[in-house]
Design an enzyme around this catalytic site. Structure first.
Site, PDB file in Angstrom:
ATOM      1  N   SER A   8       0.546  -1.202   0.045  1.00 15.57           N
ATOM      2  CA  SER A   8       0.167  -0.085   0.198  1.00 15.57           C
ATOM      3  C   SER A   8       1.035   1.263   0.015  1.00 15.57           C
ATOM      4  CB  SER A   8      -1.047  -0.295   1.647  1.00 15.57           C
ATOM      5  OG  SER A   8      -1.489   0.899   1.581  1.00 15.57           O
ATOM      6  N   TYR A  51      -1.251   0.314  11.025  1.00 11.35           N
ATOM      7  CA  TYR A  51      -1.529  -0.483   9.379  1.00 11.35           C
ATOM      8  C   TYR A  51      -0.014  -0.009   8.219  1.00 11.35           C
ATOM      9  CZ  TYR A  51      -3.704  -1.371   4.646  1.00 11.35           C
ATOM     10  OH  TYR A  51      -3.887  -1.257   3.427  1.00 11.35           O
TER      11      TYR A  51
END
Ligand SMILES: Cc1cc2nc3c(=O)[nH]c(=O)nc-3n(C[C@H](O)[C@H](O)[C@H](O)COP(=O)(O)OP(=O)(O)OC[C@H]3O[C@@H](n4cnc5c(N)ncnc54)[C@H](O)[C@@H]3O)c2cc1C
Ligand SMILES: NC(=O)c1ccc[n+]([C@@H]2O[C@H](COP(=O)([O-])OP(=O)(O)OC[C@H]3O[C@@H](n4cnc5c(N)ncnc54)[C@H](OP(=O)(O)O)[C@@H]3O)[C@@H](O)[C@H]2O)c1
Lengths: 246, 441
Positions: free
Chosen positions: A138, A151
């Site tokens: 990501s 995250y």
């Protein structure tokens, strides 16, 4: 290679994964869908068989259960030509700040599990001397943001792992591709307020992933605009960055 | 999220929830005061709008099973007709009934009980549905069809999502040999000859006429009638016989943005378009791809933007056979007396009624008109409603954005039975839309 390519999709119940599966099935590829919910996987598999007449197998896997990985890989119908891991877990950052167990789950689900699994498969592909390994990381891993750093740090670890794996495997005939999506409208982000013009549909990202085996790129931002966005964000000096509410 | 139907009038801020599975649907239905299901959003008006909650069935788009002996396809409600065509035309199957666009979902086609160009022969979409699974207000799932829970089925087909959320359905497909239609085109000089020709065409599987609403005087109501049959392999030229099921849908591109008012379709554009259409329609026989025949507008994506930001209104009525001729004449006269010109005026034959309580078709003729949204077109549509009501006709809910509750009640005598069936399954009226509230349903 005889017969169509065999691709393993891990995290196959993800919205992006389903769009990838539809694209590869349309190309006639054989598929293995792996994830936690077997009933759902079986329904998706039947849909792919009916639409495209391809062979589709399903397997159970929990990315948190790393001990099960060797048996999982040994139990596949064959060593895949292409593997993509889309496993990703997003939980409320504030919970992760207050509760170490939540933070640990995020780190295991986004980094440790996906990295160990792809490492295991790459190792076997290296013995064969061919294969494509695709990790879906990501943009959140490019810089830790206050709003999302647990995250983000896990994705950063995953990106670094893929980078090293790529360097090591380039000598063994393997390709390792890192995909870095920006905001995508999926189950993961449902209900979040996302900037409209920077938010992609699942299928746009799926197209990038589906093309990855045949295109020669190592690190792909999806959509491409994110390469520029993250270049700017990475270039901000830390003194300024820490004051921005990003 | 600001939502609207295909006509882009009206629009409403609605929270939208994506339903991927039955469990999602149940959770969403449970937690809300009221909710309405939505498919591809191709109904023109406010049928799939609700400010309390809109449940998008689009992610539920899996094929579940296909029985090649019966030609029965089981699929989830969010499957688009496009998906069915992509998958099954190459294998020699085609839905029994298709509306004029590929994007419609199976759920939307059932909820509106859509008709095609073959209603006079084959009826509505619901007539070829073996069963459907409906998630009702109590969270339970009931399988209904012509031979089980038939009252619920009759309330649900054509029921515009007001009985619950259609989860999945089994529908019948027909065998086709080719992806080609053998088409015959006739030009008819005036309204009466057009209607005569249409009535004399009942032997053809597919029929549709386009009427020029502009032509006055001698050419009043002139029309172009096209009739079609699925072509057999031996009817194709030799070159196409090797791959007869191959489709070649025309792709003209996408309208990139709303046309500014000055360019947006107006009476002048309508006149030019209609003249060009009439001239371009060469009488005679032709073989054309089924996409061009069934979905002529789909080649141009987002064509609703041609009407500008204000949007467009569709007015589709059906008049009973006995009063159809006089009624159509009155409708066209009324239009001719104004500056509003529909770009497209489509005339279809409807066969006997046998559908759900609120299914649109009745034995007679249906006329569909579209107008750019403007105060004048609203006024005109009100006048047209009155003519339709006088003739004992009715308006199509899937196209409607504006009719009054009184017009609805007059047109749909089975409303009572619908309301009873709905109340039996959803006493509090959990399933509601902006349209159902406007119409007092
Ligand atoms: C260019 C064009 C041509 C058309 N031609 C025709 C035609 O020839 N014949 C014809 O009959 N119609 C025609 N239509 C209308 C269209 O077929 C219907 O409006 C159809 O309902 C659209 O399907 P959808 O999936 O977009 O439904 P939506 O517009 O999303 O919804 C329509 C209705 O169905 C309900 N609904 C949708 N999904 C579900 C579900 N899963 N469960 C319960 N209720 C649900 C909604 O609540 C709403 O009331 C045309 C429309 C366009 C834009
Ligand atoms: N959406 C975004 O904006 C965005 C942005 C950047 C990157 N990404 C990444 O893109 C990938 C796909 O995500 P998505 O957006 O498609 O979201 P999604 O639909 O929520 O998919 C997440 C997937 O991960 C699976 N998963 C989570 N934990 C797991 C575990 N312990 N074991 C096995 N599977 C597990 C989920 O399986 P279940 O169905 O069983 O829960 C699901 O299939 C993820 O890696 C995500 O981090 C997404």
């Amino acid at each position: 290679m005889s017969g169509p390519p065999l691709a393993l999709i891990v995290g196959a119940t993800s919205d992006i994964a389903r769009a990838v599966a539809l694209r590869w099935a349309a190309m006639g590829w054989s598929l293995i869908l792996a994830g936690r919910d077997m009933a759902l996987l079986e329904r998706d598999a039947e849909d792919l068989r009916l639409r495209h007449g391809v062979s589709v197998a399903t397997r159970r896997i929990d990315a948190l259960d790393t001990a099960s990985f060797p048996a999982f890989v040994a139990g596949l119908p064959g060593l895949p030509d292409v593997v993509v891991c889309l496993v990703g877990a997003l939980e409320d950052q504030r919970c992760a700040e207050a509760d170490g167990a939540v933070a640990e789950r995020l780190m295991r689900g986004n980094f440790i599990g996906p990295a160990l699994l792809l490492g295991e498969i790459a190792h076997r592909m290296a013995a064969r001397g061919s294969g494509v390994v695709i990790g879906v990381s990501s943009v959140a891993g490019d810089r830790g943001r206050a709003a999302n750093y647990v995250y983000g740090s896990a994705k950063a670890g995953f990106s670094a792992f893929l980078s090293g794996l790529r360097a090591r495997m380039s000598r063994c005939g393997l390709r390792v591709v890192t995909i870095k999506p920006g905001f995508v409208r999926t189950r993961m982000t449902e209900g979040m307020a996302l900037p409209r013009f920077l938010t992609a549909e699942a299928d746009e990202v799926a197209r990038v992933i589906a093309d990855a085996p045949t295109r020669g790129r190592d690190v792909v931002y999806a959509p491409g605009i994110w390469r520029l966005v993250m270049f700017v964000i990475r270039a901000l000096p830390e003194t300024l960055f820490k004051r921005l509410r990003l | 999220m600001i939502l609207s139907g295909w006509g882009r009038y009206p629009s409403l801020d609605c929270p939208v929830f994506q339903a991927r599975h039955e469990d999602d649907v149940r959770r969403l239905v449970d937690g809300r005061v009221s909710v309405i299901a939505r498919g591809a959003g191709r109904a023109y008006g406010d049928a799939a709008l609700n400010a309390d909650g809109v449940l998008s069935a689009l992610p539920m788009n899996r094929f579940l099973a296909f029985d090649p002996v019966a030609g029965a396809l089981t699929c989830e409600a969010g499957v688009a007709l496009d998906d069915i065509l992509d998958t099954f035309v190459p294998r020699g199957w085609f839905p029994m009934v298709v509306p004029g666009l590929r994007a419609a979902t199976v759920g939307g086609a059932l909820a509106a009980d859509v008709h095609g160009k073959n209603h006079h022969r084959d009826g509505c979409f619901g007539d070829h549905t073996l069963w459907l699974d409906l998630l009702t207000a109590d969270g339970g799932v009931t399988r209904c069809g012509p031979d089980r829970e038939s009252r619920l089925f009759r309330a649900t087909r054509g029921g515009m999502g007001l009985t619950g959320v259609i989860l999945r359905a089994a529908i019948r497909l027909r065998r086709i040999e080719t992806a080609v239609i053998r088409q015959e085109t006739l030009r008819l000089a005036d309204l009466d000859s057009g209607l005569d020709a249409l009535e004399a065409s009942d032997d053809w599987t597919y029929n549709v006429a386009w009427i020029d609403c502009r032509a006055s005087g001698k050419g009043f109501g002139r029309s172009v009638l096209t009739r079609g049959e699925h072509a057999r392999v031996e009817e194709l030229p030799r070159a196409l016989r090797a791959d007869p099921l191959r489709r070649s849908p025309p792709r003209l591109g996408t309208v990139p943005c709303d046309l500014p008012p000055i360019l947006a379709l107006n009476a002048v554009a309508a006149r030019l378009f209609n003249e060009a259409y009439f001239r371009a329609s060469r009488p005679g026989e032709a073989l054309i791809g089924l996409d061009r025949f069934f979905f002529p507008l789909d080649g141009l994506s987002a064509w609703n933007r041609l009407y500008g930001r204000a949007g467009l209104l569709q007015h589709q009525c059906v008049l009973p056979r006995a009063s159809a001729r006089a009624g159509l004449r009155a409708l066209l006269n009324r239009i001719a007396a104004t500056d509003c010109r529909p770009l497209l005026a489509v005339l279809k034959r409807m066969g006997p009624r046998r559908g759900g309580f609120l299914s649109f078709p009745i034995d007679g003729h249906s006329l569909a008109l579209d107008f750019p949204v403007s105060p004048a077109s609203f006024a005109l549509c009100d006048d047209l409603d009155a003519i339709v009501a006088d003739c004992g006709g009715r308006l199509y809910l899937a196209k409607d954005a504006r009719m009054s509750a009184a017009t609805m009640r007059k047109g749909y005598p089975e409303l009572e039975q619908f309301a009873e069936a709905r109340a039996a399954w959803d006493a509090d009226g959990r399933f509601r839309s902006r349209q159902s509230e406007r119409l007092g349903l």
